[in-house]
Design a protein around this motif. Structure first.
Motif, mmCIF file in Angstrom:
data_model
loop_
_atom_site.group_PDB
_atom_site.id
_atom_site.type_symbol
_atom_site.label_atom_id
_atom_site.label_comp_id
_atom_site.label_asym_id
_atom_site.label_seq_id
_atom_site.Cartn_x
_atom_site.Cartn_y
_atom_site.Cartn_z
ATOM 1 N N VAL A 1 0.809 -1.226 0.000
ATOM 2 C CA VAL A 1 0.000 0.000 0.000
ATOM 3 C C VAL A 1 0.839 1.270 0.000
ATOM 4 N N VAL A 2 1.824 1.346 0.904
ATOM 5 C CA VAL A 2 2.494 2.620 1.163
ATOM 6 C C VAL A 2 3.367 3.127 0.020
ATOM 7 N N PRO A 3 4.200 2.285 -0.648
ATOM 8 C CA PRO A 3 5.044 2.834 -1.714
ATOM 9 C C PRO A 3 4.264 3.580 -2.799
ATOM 10 N N LYS A 4 3.155 3.034 -3.261
ATOM 11 C CA LYS A 4 2.355 3.730 -4.270
ATOM 12 C C LYS A 4 1.764 5.012 -3.699
ATOM 13 N N MET A 5 1.369 4.981 -2.440
ATOM 14 C CA MET A 5 0.832 6.174 -1.805
ATOM 15 C C MET A 5 1.898 7.264 -1.715
ATOM 16 N N LEU A 6 3.156 6.873 -1.453
ATOM 17 C CA LEU A 6 4.248 7.837 -1.406
ATOM 18 C C LEU A 6 4.540 8.418 -2.790
ATOM 19 N N VAL A 7 4.435 7.573 -3.811
ATOM 20 C CA VAL A 7 4.627 8.062 -5.185
ATOM 21 C C VAL A 7 3.574 9.111 -5.522
ATOM 22 N N ILE A 8 2.343 8.849 -5.117
ATOM 23 C CA ILE A 8 1.250 9.804 -5.368
ATOM 24 C C ILE A 8 1.499 11.107 -4.618
ATOM 25 N N THR A 9 1.937 10.993 -3.361
ATOM 26 C CA THR A 9 2.111 12.174 -2.516
ATOM 27 C C THR A 9 3.328 12.993 -2.906
ATOM 28 N N ASN B 1 -12.598 7.187 -14.640
ATOM 29 C CA ASN B 1 -11.808 6.091 -14.090
ATOM 30 C C ASN B 1 -10.953 6.536 -12.904
ATOM 31 N N GLY B 2 -11.396 7.569 -12.207
ATOM 32 C CA GLY B 2 -10.674 8.035 -11.023
ATOM 33 C C GLY B 2 -11.151 7.329 -9.771
ATOM 34 N N ILE B 3 -10.221 6.798 -8.972
ATOM 35 C CA ILE B 3 -10.539 6.088 -7.733
ATOM 36 C C ILE B 3 -10.424 7.060 -6.572
ATOM 37 N N GLU B 4 -11.498 7.238 -5.833
ATOM 38 C CA GLU B 4 -11.495 8.153 -4.686
ATOM 39 C C GLU B 4 -10.907 7.453 -3.459
ATOM 40 N N HIS B 5 -9.645 7.081 -3.590
ATOM 41 C CA HIS B 5 -8.975 6.364 -2.509
ATOM 42 C C HIS B 5 -7.481 6.390 -2.775
ATOM 43 N N PHE B 6 -6.682 6.009 -1.748
ATOM 44 C CA PHE B 6 -5.234 5.938 -1.946
ATOM 45 C C PHE B 6 -4.788 4.515 -2.268
ATOM 46 N N LEU B 7 -5.729 3.563 -2.345
ATOM 47 C CA LEU B 7 -5.425 2.197 -2.764
ATOM 48 C C LEU B 7 -6.621 1.640 -3.529
ATOM 49 N N CYS B 8 -6.398 0.524 -4.184
ATOM 50 C CA CYS B 8 -7.452 -0.085 -5.003
ATOM 51 C C CYS B 8 -8.344 -0.960 -4.134
ATOM 52 N N LEU C 1 -15.083 8.910 3.559
ATOM 53 C CA LEU C 1 -14.188 9.361 4.621
ATOM 54 C C LEU C 1 -13.886 8.230 5.596
ATOM 55 N N LEU C 2 -14.925 7.494 6.021
ATOM 56 C CA LEU C 2 -14.724 6.364 6.922
ATOM 57 C C LEU C 2 -13.848 5.303 6.286
ATOM 58 N N ASN C 3 -14.064 5.049 5.005
ATOM 59 C CA ASN C 3 -13.300 4.040 4.293
ATOM 60 C C ASN C 3 -11.815 4.384 4.284
ATOM 61 N N LYS C 4 -11.511 5.634 3.987
ATOM 62 C CA LYS C 4 -10.111 6.056 3.941
ATOM 63 C C LYS C 4 -9.474 6.005 5.326
#
Length: 285
Positions: free
Chosen positions: A46-54, A141-148, A238-241
């Motif tokens: 999860v985290v490496p892709k989130m860091l790439v996004i951030t 095709n935008g995902i409203e989340h930081f992971l799939c 919001l709860l999901n994230k």
């Protein structure tokens, strides 16, 4: 970034100590290093892709990578539930039935239970993921989340998702309630046995350990249950994230310190390893 580095370092340290120190080659530490390995994989998914996004602003991910990430995320999460339930059963037998412990929880049995939890976790989520991968997806095709995660992905599909939604609910609920039920019964019996212990010092020590473990269990299961609560769309998102951050990152950070690094044998193994790493001259001084 800091949380990821600390989590990875802590879990790698537990894995290394469990392999190197022969005093840790017991049933309990087999579960602990497997739990650390699982948490290390979970944050790495999860985290490496989130860091790439951030950090880099790259918000794109291929469909195949998204499906793989989703599969690994749910595989590791499901295996985590199985391992926590097995660990609670292990503690129950060790505390409540010490005379039968070695027979019922031999090294071979524990290894088989760990292997079974990994296999069951991989197979449990396979069918829903395959069905989700075959769905037709429409723009946007935008995902409203930081992971799939499954829920944001299903919202993008223009096909009939009722069967898959029901299947995912049945599978996730059975894992959650089944493992939570076994864990709850095990710790209830443990607490009842501890209360009958005449030694006040032993009761305090046992309560301290059980409280920490139960805190982890409550947060893990609580955050997972929140993932399946759907209020309004904005509140659900919001709860999901927030629940995903709690279960993926915070718990992966806390688990090494809660289950392993506070353990006396683990601390002793760490101290012995640090002394061995010191230069000979420094040790003489």
């Amino acid at each position: 970034m800091v949380a990821y580095v600390v989590t990875a370092t802590g879990n790698l340290l537990i894995i290394a100590l469990s392999w190197v120190d022969r005093h840790l080659h017991t049933q309990m530490y087999l579960f602990l290093w497997n739990l650390s390995f699982l948490e290390l994989l979970l944050v790495s998914v999860v985290v490496p892709k989130m860091l790439v996004i951030t950090l880099m602003g790259d918000r794109t991910i291929s469909f195949a990578s998204c499906i793989v990430q989703s599969y690994l995320y749910f595989l590791l999460g499901t295996t985590d539930f199985f391992l926590l339930a097995i660990m609670s059963l292990h503690r129950y037998l060790a505390i409540c039935h010490p005379l039968h412990y070695e027979t019922l929880m031999s090294s071979r049995v524990c290894s088989q239970l760990v292997l079974a939890s990994w296999v069951a976790g991989s197979l449990w989520v396979l069918c829903p993921i395959i069905l989700m991968a075959t769905l037709p997806f429409c723009s946007p095709n935008g995902i409203e989340h930081f992971l799939c995660d499954s829920w944001p992905l299903l919202k993008l599909s223009c096909g009939d998702i009722r069967l898959l939604d029901l299947l995912a609910f049945v599978f996730s609920t059975s894992v959650l309630l089944g493992s939570l039920g076994l864990t709850s019964v095990s710790y209830t019996c443990i607490l009842a046995t501890v209360l009958r212990n005449p030694s006040a010092a032993e009761r305090r020590k046992a309560f301290s350990t059980c409280t920490l473990h139960l805190t982890v269990v409550v947060i893990v299961y609580g955050s997972s249950i929140f993932l399946y609560i759907h209020l309004s769309e904005a509140q659900s998102l919001l709860l999901n994230k927030e629940a995903s951050v709690l279960s993926c990152i915070v718990m992966s950070l806390l688990n090494p310190f809660t289950f392993s690094l506070r353990n006396d044998k683990m601390k002793q193994a760490l101290g012995d390893s640090l002394r061995l790493l010191q230069p000979t001259a420094a040790r003489k001084l």
